[in-house]
Design a protein around this motif. Structure first.
Motif, PDB file in Angstrom:
ATOM      1  N   GLY A  88       0.773  -1.240   0.000  1.00 23.72           N
ATOM      2  CA  GLY A  88       0.000   0.000   0.000  1.00 23.72           C
ATOM      3  C   GLY A  88       0.798   1.281   0.000  1.00 23.72           C
ATOM      4  N   THR A  89       2.108   1.231  -0.149  1.00 28.30           N
ATOM      5  CA  THR A  89       2.923   2.453  -0.126  1.00 28.30           C
ATOM      6  C   THR A  89       2.472   3.430  -1.215  1.00 28.30           C
ATOM      7  N   GLN A  90       2.461   4.715  -0.871  1.00 28.73           N
ATOM      8  CA  GLN A  90       2.204   5.756  -1.870  1.00 28.73           C
ATOM      9  C   GLN A  90       3.325   5.698  -2.903  1.00 28.73           C
ATOM     10  N   LEU A  91       2.956   5.617  -4.164  1.00 25.43           N
ATOM     11  CA  LEU A  91       3.978   5.370  -5.188  1.00 25.43           C
ATOM     12  C   LEU A  91       4.683   6.643  -5.643  1.00 25.43           C
ATOM     13  N   LYS A  92       3.941   7.676  -5.918  1.00 23.34           N
ATOM     14  CA  LYS A  92       4.523   8.917  -6.431  1.00 23.34           C
ATOM     15  C   LYS A  92       4.162  10.070  -5.504  1.00 23.34           C
ATOM     16  N   THR A  93       5.158  10.918  -5.233  1.00 27.28           N
ATOM     17  CA  THR A  93       4.898  12.073  -4.377  1.00 27.28           C
ATOM     18  C   THR A  93       5.070  13.391  -5.141  1.00 27.28           C
ATOM     19  N   CYS A  94       5.602  13.335  -6.378  1.00 22.81           N
ATOM     20  CA  CYS A  94       5.777  14.562  -7.159  1.00 22.81           C
ATOM     21  C   CYS A  94       4.408  15.072  -7.620  1.00 22.81           C
ATOM     22  N   ALA A  95       4.299  16.381  -7.852  1.00 29.36           N
ATOM     23  CA  ALA A  95       3.037  16.928  -8.362  1.00 29.36           C
ATOM     24  C   ALA A  95       2.803  16.449  -9.790  1.00 29.36           C
ATOM     25  N   ARG A  96       3.853  16.540 -10.620  1.00 30.22           N
ATOM     26  CA  ARG A  96       3.805  16.021 -11.990  1.00 30.22           C
ATOM     27  C   ARG A  96       5.141  15.393 -12.282  1.00 30.22           C
ATOM     28  N   GLY A  97       5.173  14.470 -13.254  1.00 35.80           N
ATOM     29  CA  GLY A  97       6.436  13.833 -13.585  1.00 35.80           C
ATOM     30  C   GLY A  97       6.306  13.013 -14.846  1.00 35.80           C
ATOM     31  N   LYS A  98       7.328  12.210 -15.067  1.00 36.19           N
ATOM     32  CA  LYS A  98       7.365  11.382 -16.268  1.00 36.19           C
ATOM     33  C   LYS A  98       7.888  10.014 -15.844  1.00 36.19           C
ATOM     34  N   ALA A  99       7.286   8.961 -16.371  1.00 38.01           N
ATOM     35  CA  ALA A  99       7.750   7.638 -15.976  1.00 38.01           C
ATOM     36  C   ALA A  99       7.398   6.590 -17.019  1.00 38.01           C
ATOM     37  N   ASP A 100       8.424   5.878 -17.486  1.00 38.52           N
ATOM     38  CA  ASP A 100       8.145   4.679 -18.283  1.00 38.52           C
ATOM     39  C   ASP A 100       7.703   3.574 -17.347  1.00 38.52           C
ATOM     40  N   LYS A 101       8.344   3.581 -16.171  1.00 41.74           N
ATOM     41  CA  LYS A 101       8.001   2.585 -15.157  1.00 41.74           C
ATOM     42  C   LYS A 101       7.722   3.305 -13.843  1.00 41.74           C
ATOM     43  N   ILE A 102       6.930   2.661 -13.024  1.00 38.45           N
ATOM     44  CA  ILE A 102       6.614   3.214 -11.713  1.00 38.45           C
ATOM     45  C   ILE A 102       7.121   2.207 -10.689  1.00 38.45           C
ATOM     46  N   GLU A 103       8.138   2.619  -9.938  1.00 37.61           N
ATOM     47  CA  GLU A 103       8.769   1.682  -8.996  1.00 37.61           C
ATOM     48  C   GLU A 103       8.426   2.080  -7.567  1.00 37.61           C
ATOM     49  N   CYS A 104       7.962   1.145  -6.795  1.00 37.72           N
ATOM     50  CA  CYS A 104       7.675   1.401  -5.387  1.00 37.72           C
ATOM     51  C   CYS A 104       8.990   1.402  -4.610  1.00 37.72           C
ATOM     52  N   PRO A 105       9.203   2.400  -3.747  1.00 37.18           N
ATOM     53  CA  PRO A 105      10.491   2.476  -3.044  1.00 37.18           C
ATOM     54  C   PRO A 105      10.658   1.405  -1.963  1.00 37.18           C
ATOM     55  N   TYR A 106       9.562   0.811  -1.514  1.00 36.98           N
ATOM     56  CA  TYR A 106       9.663  -0.037  -0.318  1.00 36.98           C
ATOM     57  C   TYR A 106      10.311  -1.395  -0.628  1.00 36.98           C
ATOM     58  N   HIS A 107       9.722  -2.166  -1.564  1.00 37.55           N
ATOM     59  CA  HIS A 107      10.300  -3.472  -1.906  1.00 37.55           C
ATOM     60  C   HIS A 107      10.546  -3.605  -3.397  1.00 37.55           C
ATOM     61  N   ARG A 108      10.502  -2.451  -4.083  1.00 37.91           N
ATOM     62  CA  ARG A 108      10.876  -2.344  -5.504  1.00 37.91           C
ATOM     63  C   ARG A 108       9.965  -3.108  -6.457  1.00 37.91           C
ATOM     64  N   TRP A 109       8.722  -3.308  -6.082  1.00 31.48           N
ATOM     65  CA  TRP A 109       7.793  -3.800  -7.105  1.00 31.48           C
ATOM     66  C   TRP A 109       7.696  -2.715  -8.179  1.00 31.48           C
ATOM     67  N   THR A 110       7.636  -3.157  -9.432  1.00 32.42           N
ATOM     68  CA  THR A 110       7.671  -2.199 -10.548  1.00 32.42           C
ATOM     69  C   THR A 110       6.485  -2.433 -11.471  1.00 32.42           C
ATOM     70  N   TYR A 111       5.882  -1.318 -11.884  1.00 26.63           N
ATOM     71  CA  TYR A 111       4.709  -1.339 -12.771  1.00 26.63           C
ATOM     72  C   TYR A 111       5.059  -0.609 -14.062  1.00 26.63           C
ATOM     73  N   ASN A 112       4.485  -1.011 -15.182  1.00 26.82           N
ATOM     74  CA  ASN A 112       4.619  -0.181 -16.379  1.00 26.82           C
ATOM     75  C   ASN A 112       3.593   0.953 -16.299  1.00 26.82           C
ATOM     76  N   ASN A 113       3.657   1.875 -17.277  1.00 22.97           N
ATOM     77  CA  ASN A 113       2.752   3.030 -17.153  1.00 22.97           C
ATOM     78  C   ASN A 113       1.328   2.720 -17.617  1.00 22.97           C
ATOM     79  N   ARG A 114       1.051   1.420 -17.823  1.00 26.77           N
ATOM     80  CA  ARG A 114      -0.358   1.000 -17.989  1.00 26.77           C
ATOM     81  C   ARG A 114      -0.877   0.412 -16.676  1.00 26.77           C
ATOM     82  N   GLY A 115      -0.025   0.398 -15.666  1.00 28.27           N
ATOM     83  CA  GLY A 115      -0.436  -0.095 -14.350  1.00 28.27           C
ATOM     84  C   GLY A 115      -0.223  -1.581 -14.139  1.00 28.27           C
ATOM     85  N   GLU A 116       0.438  -2.262 -15.120  1.00 33.70           N
ATOM     86  CA  GLU A 116       0.668  -3.707 -14.962  1.00 33.70           C
ATOM     87  C   GLU A 116       1.933  -3.963 -14.148  1.00 33.70           C
TER      88      GLU A 116
END
Ligand code: FES
Ligand SMILES: [Fe+2]
Length: 390
Positions: A88-116
């Motif tokens: 449940g960690t909050q993934l992004k804290t920036c107001a706006r940004g750019k990401a090919d991938k979205i990586e969670c800082p806690y245990h490094r689970w990684t999502y593509n920008n379609r949310g998979e």
């Protein structure tokens, strides 16, 4: 009448009175999050001009729930809960940004920008039936009107087109006619007031509190206001070019957009978002309640995609001088919101008077300078909260 809120709020029998305690009580605030912000209402969270390219993202909130608006590499804009599917960690804290991938800082689970979910460290030690496909980001129900992206947390919200009643054409009119916009920037402010004090702003106070609306002859202007069944409010007026004596540099208040002469269009969507066109300033005011005593507002400013450089400069200059927390038009609102909040910390009721001629039921047309239309918002609020009238 039955009170199904489980809160001991006594709602006055007189239809133009509001109990002051709803502006202050923490239990009322918690119920508002549940029944209104997390309930069957739609909330604008971004315009496509804020995330124009693939991989662009923006964060926001719907009530207390953090959301992530992402322009996927498949060109689809999705709204996710801004929360990792693992713990449940909050993934992004920036107001706006750019990401090919979205990586969670806690245990490094990684999502593509379609949310998979595409990457999971240590998966060999997970239960044997673990499948990445089951742990994508939670996609929220969303829709788009004139480039504005709306989201709801409830399956029970009506279809977006129905919910907006007939405000879509006015939203389009405010947003450059067709919603093809370019982001200019933001102003962000935290008002020391309850969200309902912020959103109760109306036409009555316009030329009385604000010298700028006197300058622009709001009171004398042609205009109209109407309320819709879902408690949205549209206030529209033609403004006058001010007299030279009123302001040293009159260029700040000129109307230069050839497509729309000087105009004031305010679309106030229930519960808190306001879409405005003030002269040449195109703005969406995204508001988030922080507590019973604080409301954060992000003013996003836009130019039209077809504007030339001079018109863009004019819009930027007008935006920073006219609207927002320090603008001519709205400078005084912040102070009054706070004084409303301080002043309402006592027993009793507040009352709406201007334009009140009897019980008001939507759809309802009224003078642009009336405050009575807000009673339709309040009735919608009262019913959503389950507060019975005395
Ligand atoms: S909470 Fe996100 S990876 Fe663990
Ligand atoms: Fe105001």
């Amino acid at each position: 009448m039955r009170n199904d809120s489980a809160l001991d709020i006594r709602w006055p029998a007189k239809f133009n009175e509001i109990p002051k305690e709803v502006f202050h009580r923490a239990d009322v605030y918690r119920l508002e999050l549940e029944r209104i912000f997390h309930g069957p209402e739609w909330h604008p969270v971004a315009h496509v001009a804020e995330i124009p390219a693939r991989g662009d993202l923006k964060t926001g909130y719907v009530g207390a729930v953090p959301v992530l608006i992402v322009h996927g590499d498949d060109s689809v804009v999705r709204v996710f809960q801004n929360s990792c599917a693992h713990r449940g960690t909050q993934l992004k804290t920036c107001a706006r940004g750019k990401a090919d991938k979205i990586e969670c800082p806690y245990h490094r689970w990684t999502y593509n920008n379609r949310g998979e979910l595409i990457g999971v460290p240590g998966q060999g030690d997970f239960p044997r039936d673990f499948r990445k496909e089951d742990y994508g980001l939670r996609v929220l129900r969303s829709g788009e009107v004139c480039g504005l992206i709306f989201v709801t947390l409830s399956d029970e919200a009506p279809p977006l087109a129905d919910y907006l009643d007939n405000t879509a054409e006015h939203i389009a009119r405010a947003m450059g006619g067709d919603g093809r916009l370019k982001l200019l920037g933001y102003q962000k402010v935290a008002f020391a007031a309850n969200w309902k004090e912020y959103s109760d702003n109306e036409g009555y106070h316009g030329p009385l509190l604000h010298a700028a609306f006197r300058m622009l002859k709001f009171a004398q202007a042609d205009g109209a206001q109407f309320m819709t069944p879902h408690a949205h409010k549209v206030n529209s007026a033609t403004l006058a070019v001010p007299e030279p004596s009123f302001i040293e540099d009159g260029s700040v208040v000129e109307g230069r957009d050839p497509k729309l002469p000087p105009h004031n269009i305010i679309v106030s969507l229930f519960p808190v978002t306001i879409i405005t066109r003030n002269l040449d300033v195109i703005s969406v005011r995204y508001a988030t309640p922080i507590s019973p005593d604080e409301t954060e507002v992000h003013y996003a400013y836009f130019a039209h995609a077809d504007d030339d450089a001079a018109l863009v400069q004019h819009r930027i200059r007008q935006a920073s001088n006219l609207i927002g927390p320090s603008g001519f038009i709205s400078l005084e609102d912040g102070a009054v919101f706070n004084r409303l909040h301080v002043g309402s910390a006592s027993d009793g009721t507040v009352a709406f008077q201007k334009g009140v001629r009897g019980p008001i039921v939507a759809p309802y047309a009224l003078d642009k300078g009336d405050e009575a239309g807000n009673l339709i918002r309040w009735e919608h609020y009262r019913q959503a909260m389950g507060f019975a009238r005395d």
